[in-house]
Design an enzyme around this catalytic site. Structure first.
Site, short mmCIF file in Angstrom:
data_model
loop_
_atom_site.label_atom_id
_atom_site.label_comp_id
_atom_site.label_asym_id
_atom_site.label_seq_id
_atom_site.Cartn_x
_atom_site.Cartn_y
_atom_site.Cartn_z
N TYR A 80 -6.18 -6.98 1.94
CA TYR A 80 -5.32 -7.98 1.41
C TYR A 80 -5.94 -9.41 1.82
O TYR A 80 -5.54 -9.97 2.69
CB TYR A 80 -3.78 -7.76 1.86
N PRO A 232 7.65 -2.80 -6.07
CA PRO A 232 9.00 -2.34 -6.32
C PRO A 232 9.64 -3.21 -7.53
O PRO A 232 10.60 -3.08 -7.72
CB PRO A 232 9.58 -3.04 -5.08
N LEU A 233 8.77 -4.56 -7.80
CA LEU A 233 9.18 -5.42 -8.93
C LEU A 233 8.49 -5.20 -10.22
O LEU A 233 8.26 -6.25 -10.95
CB LEU A 233 9.34 -6.72 -8.46
N GLY A 234 7.79 -4.03 -10.21
CA GLY A 234 6.94 -3.85 -11.45
C GLY A 234 5.44 -4.17 -10.81
O GLY A 234 5.12 -4.31 -9.88
N PRO A 239 5.59 -1.95 -15.88
CA PRO A 239 6.56 -3.06 -15.83
C PRO A 239 7.94 -2.65 -15.93
O PRO A 239 8.25 -1.70 -16.31
CB PRO A 239 6.20 -4.19 -16.88
#
Length: 304
Positions: A80, A232-234, A239
């Site tokens: 990351y 977790p939010l797409g 999506p």
């Protein structure tokens, strides 16, 4: 398949009414009590893997505010980062010396190419070096939770993982790792790894409108492992249906993001949500999901 929105709660992980942790709490690996609403560090350095680099001072501020809001489970990875800004270094600068109750999870497996993109997988021989590098960069003597991240950015492909997971199991025996997890795996790969060492958590792509991995969630229910959705939010090619979520959000005076996270927490007591962001405003919004309590009508609309 796990398609319903309620499951039997393991008594060892029952969240009591007096539990003040965001979203309630869970006993990770049988000995680490964490809030079910944590934080993912992927978006601290950049909004997307190929996006512009963010100001590291903002990432540091987000991390410190997250801990102030009750976050005690941070998910990160050595890959990351971009342009000299890396999640590990931000976490260490923002939070070290670490709070006693802070759990830091990391992932190993993907290797970055010259551009910094995680383009290929580490060999078994390279995994020890990746774990040792995570220890050094985070400033830790032992990692709380290490996932073997399998495959690339696509769906799980069911390739054998025993030789790589066995390396992490050996490092766990040496005391460098406390608990092991697997990420982006099929049910078959879960079983392959579980035959080698206990699995404390699984991190797979899963959200309110992408539930293809429900069979792996079932295995977590049976084994006692946590299920930690990535994206977790797409995100990516899966999506969230924003219009359907917005309908429920309006009932609660909440945002669609908060409803999507509340759905995860309502789906299973083993679900640990780790929404990520690089901005203080989005952090506050995400943490507000703990106050959204969905009704049966809400759940029916979301799973339609």
């Amino acid at each position: 398949m796990t398609t319903n929105d309620t499951h039997t709660t393991d008594p060892a992980n029952t969240t009591e009414a007096t539990d003040t942790a965001p979203g309630g709490s869970f006993l990770l690996g049988g000995d680490l009590r964490v809030s079910r609403l944590g934080f993912g560090a992927m978006r601290l350095p950049v909004g997307t893997f190929d996006g512009p680099v963010r100001d590291p001072r903002t990432g540091i501020a987000v991390l410190r505010r997250a801990v102030e809001l009750g976050v005690d489970h941070i998910d990160t990875a050595g890959f990351y980062g971009r342009g000299g800004v890396d999640a590990h270094e931000l976490i260490r600068e923002a939070l070290s010396p670490y709070p006693d109750d802070l759990v830091i999870a990391t992932k190993v497996g993907p290797m970055r190419d010259e551009s910094g993109f995680p383009a290929f997988e580490a060999t078994p021989e390279q995994l020890r070096g990746l774990v040792e590098e995570d220890l050094r960069r985070l400033g830790l003597d032992r990692l709380d939770l290490v996932y073997l991240r399998v495959g690339g950015a696509g769906a799980p492909d069911d390739a054998p993982i025993a030789d790589r997971f066995a390396v992490l199991a050996e490092l766990r025996e040496e005391g460098l790792i406390r608990h092991l997890g697997v990420s982006n795996v099929t049910a078959g790969q879960f079983a392959e790894a579980a035959a080698i060492a206990p699995i404390a958590a699984v991190q797979n792509h899963f959200h309110v409108h992408h539930r293809d991995g429900a069979d792996v969630l079932d295995l977590c229910e049976e084994s006692g492992a946590a299920f930690v959705p990535s994206f977790p939010l797409g995100g990516g090619h899966r999506p969230i249906d924003a219009e359907r979520v917005a309908k429920v959000a309006e009932r609660h005076g909440a945002t669609p993001v908060q409803v999507a996270l509340a759905w995860l927490l309502a789906t299973s007591p083993r679900m640990l949500a780790i929404p990520g962001t690089g901005t203080p405003a989005h952090l506050e919004e995400n943490m507000g999901a703990a106050d959204v309590h969905l009704t049966e009508e809400d759940l029916a609309d979301l799973r339609a």
